[in-house]
Design an enzyme around this catalytic site. Structure first.
Site, PDB file in Angstrom:
ATOM      1  NE  ARG A 311      -4.137   0.232   2.030  1.00  0.00           N
ATOM      2  CZ  ARG A 311      -5.213   0.458   1.449  1.00  0.00           C
ATOM      3  NH1 ARG A 311      -5.431   1.779   1.209  1.00  0.00           N
ATOM      4  NH2 ARG A 311      -6.146  -0.330   1.297  1.00  0.00           N
ATOM      5  CD  GLU A 720      -6.842   2.927   6.892  1.00  0.00           C
ATOM      6  OE1 GLU A 720      -5.960   2.160   7.481  1.00  0.00           O
ATOM      7  OE2 GLU A 720      -7.733   2.445   6.041  1.00  0.00           O
TER       8      GLU A 720
END
Length: 767
Positions: A311, A720
């Site tokens: 990621r 997030e």
């Protein structure tokens, strides 16, 4: 509708009165035993001898177990089966559990655990990136590389170039409630486990594996956590498994909780990164080519390091189109705590890398950093009738929902950016000691698990004959307000007030095979699953009521706590009672899987994300150049939550995410000594942001616009993405340092006073 209303958190009153019940607050049966781990004191080596006689002789101790006493699997890893619950004789880091004490009190277990006599055969630990590279200590055979075009050639041909290295520290989760578990043995060898976990199904799986029973013999329940931030996605496995094994051995309930020092010493942190970059660009700062090398020390076990590092690569572009790019990632094995999931899951590290590049380019050209960023943005969403240049990520996903052009212009205008930049420049010219900095940074964060099969969720809904509604789903509540949001979804489907919906503990016996509450997908997944379950019941009721009142089903409407059938109006409770009396099923499950996903992590190609969430932040700071002390004076944030399910909760998440992100990059410093011992293992030595560290002026606004994708009520994830808004605080400090001289600050993170003073000296020396 209940959705869109800024309702308070479902447990807000319980939180502020101290009545909210966490795992450690659950009343325990008489005779409950307590556990504590005995921990290693070296970073690498083998156990030569371990004498536990003094441990077992400690008053109150029932048993002291080692790896040889475990009945089945000695593993608590979430991925690679490389993480033994108790050392198999090899030691991998300071703080590794070697044995577990079972005693009649928490205090007795902790005292006994420190009485072991252990001798080691020590090896040289691998503690640094340089040592890991030199010994080729890594979790994959070589680096992972994602690329598009010929980045090296594009950089070589560019009119201008910058290069540098950025060091990013890790971060301690510092959830208020430490790791905890309680195991209650049931009849027939079954086990009930209460665990402070973001992933009940994984706890169920690991406990079943450790006990040698099917998963149906283990039930895991969690009503709430006192914070998680990713630190309870896999790190709770050890406590739950240890308690279950001890409960099976003794036949008594067993409980375990870490105190803060043990929690910080044993558990994993955010991954630290070293990012080296080279970039080529033109006279206005537009990129033509860029290369990144990302190095991350993953610790002793694989845990979730591979997807975290993936990621980071996937967010190395952030909001910018990279025409020619090469991203090289090294996942290195070191003798420290196993780094693990943390809010953003690698995305923040990747984003800080490209934001440093943008900042460096602007400094080298003497241009406004916000303008350089806008110059490199992806093409606007309106320019996407088909794939065109400037619209696809390095991994091939089309960015067809890009709204940062208009978001940026709106934020900079509202926050009076141009005038404030001029004021900051004037201030810095007149003040030799206190320097101000002002910086803008954007966020484009991909929403979905990159492990595609995790993008699924289930829900269970009951409507009782009095009209009350029982809701259960696979998501976990860690303070973020997920339960309240999903309850609002359920209430809206039935047209009733949210107070009618009973929110119940997450329970593997009610909803099976759940994914972790992570990847910012809690509301997306569980909201849609709940919507499906509610719609099944609502449609049954509608068809029955239509037939009962001889009206077409489309004339049945649920709203304002009532059901209207043509000219007939019933209270929802009346309608439910009538349906029950006519034997209509008022219970249903719901299931949802995220559509449009296709991802090949080896090739680095596909569509790993359903959509992107966007944000923009402007931060102003002041820096004392004599001491390195600094403050965030003001933050202006415009964040994209789609059509918000609950604006109050979303704004709270944005505020908290920003402060936590700024804390990671400014104050939260993890320090290990030459022996591999964590020295910042308590609040006295590790500095998280306090209430007084939030900006004096904190302006947060939600961007008004629904999600283009078909999510629950067209909302967007908000767990997030706001974390990365804190990057603007680091860039603002860099701007303040730059005002001290002519060199580029090259500010590493966390930007502690010591690092800030060193950076000030560098720019004064023109380095």
């Amino acid at each position: 509708m209940s959705v869109t209303k800024p309702l308070p958190h479902d447990a807000a009153r319980l939180h502020v009165t101290g009545q909210a019940r966490y795992v450690d607050d659950i009343p325990t049966p008489s005779g409950t035993l307590h556990l504590a781990f005995g921990l290693s004191t070296i970073a690498r080596g083998r156990i030569a001898a371990m004498d536990l006689s003094s441990v077992r002789d400690t008053p109150g101790v029932v048993a002291a177990l080692t790896a040889t006493d475990l009945p089945f699997a000695n593993d608590v890893s979430p991925s690679a089966h490389d993480e033994p619950l108790l050392s198999d004789g090899t030691v991998h880091y300071v703080g590794q559990p070697l044995f577990v004490v079972v005693a009649d009190s928490h205090r007795a277990a902790r005292i006994a655990a420190r009485r072991a006599v252990i001798s080691y055969e020590e090896d040289q630990p691998i503690l640094t990136l340089e040592q890991a590279l030199a010994t080729d200590s890594r979790f994959e055979d070589g680096p992972r590389i994602y690329a598009r075009g010929d980045a090296a050639a594009a950089i070589a041909d560019a009119p201008h170039r910058v290069e540098g290295t950025l060091e990013l520290g890790g971060q301690e989760h510092f959830y208020l409630e430490s790791q905890a578990a309680l195991a209650l043995p049931q009849e027939g060898g079954d086990m009930l486990v209460h665990s402070s976990t973001q992933h009940p199904t994984e706890i169920q799986h690991k406990v079943a594996e450790a006990l040698g029973v099917p998963m149906h013999a283990v039930r895991v329940e969690i009503r709430r956590m006192g914070g998680g931030f990713g630190g309870k996605e896999s790190q709770g496995n050890a406590l739950a498994v240890a308690c279950a094994i001890a409960a099976r051995l003794t036949g008594k309930p067993c409980k375990m909780r870490y105190d803060r020092d043990d929690d910080m010493t044993i558990t994993g942190k955010r991954h630290a990164f070293r990012i080296t970059y080279r970039a080529g660009f033109d006279d206005i700062g537009k990129l033509s080519g860029i290369e990144f090398v990302q190095l991350t020390p993953c610790g002793w076990a694989q845990d979730l390091s591979l997807p975290v590092a993936d990621r980071a690569m996937l967010h190395a572009d952030n909001a910018y189109f990279l025409p020619a790019v090469r991203i090289e990632s090294h996942r290195l094995k070191t003798n420290s705590q196993s780094a693990t999931a943390f809010r953003g899951f690698g995305g923040p590290q990747g984003m800080v890398g490209i934001e440093r590049v943008m900042d460096h380019i602007a400094h080298s050209l003497g241009r406004d950093p916000a303008e350089v960023r806008q110059t490199n943005y992806y093409a606007p969403a309106a320019a996407h009738p088909a794939k065109t240049n400037g619209t696809t990520t390095p991994y091939g996903q089309q960015v067809d929902d890009f709204i940062l052009h208009e978001m940026t212009e709106t934020l900079l205008e509202r926050a009076d950016y141009a005038a404030r930049r001029a004021k900051v420049a004037a201030w810095n010219a007149a003040n030799p000691v206190l320097k101000k900095g002002l910086a803008f940074s954007p966020v484009k964060f991909g929403i979905s698990f990159t492990l595609t099969h995790l993008n699924q969720a289930g829900a269970l809904v009951h409507v009782y004959q009095d009209g009350s509604i029982h809701l259960n789903h696979g998501g976990t509540e860690m303070g973020q307000g997920l339960f309240q949001k999903v309850a609002q979804v359920a209430a809206s489907r039935f047209g009733v007030d949210a107070s009618v919906v009973k929110i119940t503990a997450t329970d593997t016996a009610k909803v099976p095979n759940t994914s972790a509450t992570a990847a910012s997908s809690g509301s997306d997944l569980n909201g849609m699953a709940t919507q499906a379950a509610c719609d099944t019941i609502r449609d049954r009721m509608a068809h029955f009521l239509a037939d009962y009142h001889q009206a077409p089903p489309e004339d049945v409407h649920f709203a304002d706590g009532h059901v209207t059938i043509g000219q007939t109006r019933l209270a929802f409770a009346e309608a439910a009672k009538l349906a029950y009396e006519n034997r209509i099923s008022l219970s249903a499950t719901g299931f949802y899987k995220t559509p449009k996903l296709a991802w090949d992590r080896i090739k680095g190609e596909g569509r790993p994300f359903f959509y992107f969430a966007y944000g923009a932040a402007l931060t102003e700071v002041v820096l004392d150049t004599l001491t390195g002390e600094n403050r965030i004076l003001r933050a202006d944030i415009l964040h994209d939550a789609g059509a918000s399910l609950n604006p109050a909760l979303d704004i709270g998440q944005i505020e908290g995410g920003y402060v936590q992100g700024a804390g990671w990059l400014t104050t939260e410093e993890l320090v290990w000594d030459a022996k591999g011992r964590l020295r910042t293992h308590a609040p006295s030595t590790y500095k998280i942001p306090a209430f007084s560290d939030q900006p004096d002026q904190f302006n947060v606004t939600l961007w008004d616009g629904p999600n283009r994708e078909e999510t629950v009520y067209r909302s967007k994830a908000v767990g997030e993405p706001p974390f990365m808004l804190g990057i603007s605080a680091l860039m603002a400090l860099s701007d303040a340092v730059a005002a001290c001289g002519s060199g580029y600050p090259a500010l590493d993170a966390p930007a502690t006073p010591e690092r800030l003073l060193a950076a000030v000296q560098r720019v004064r020396d023109g380095l």
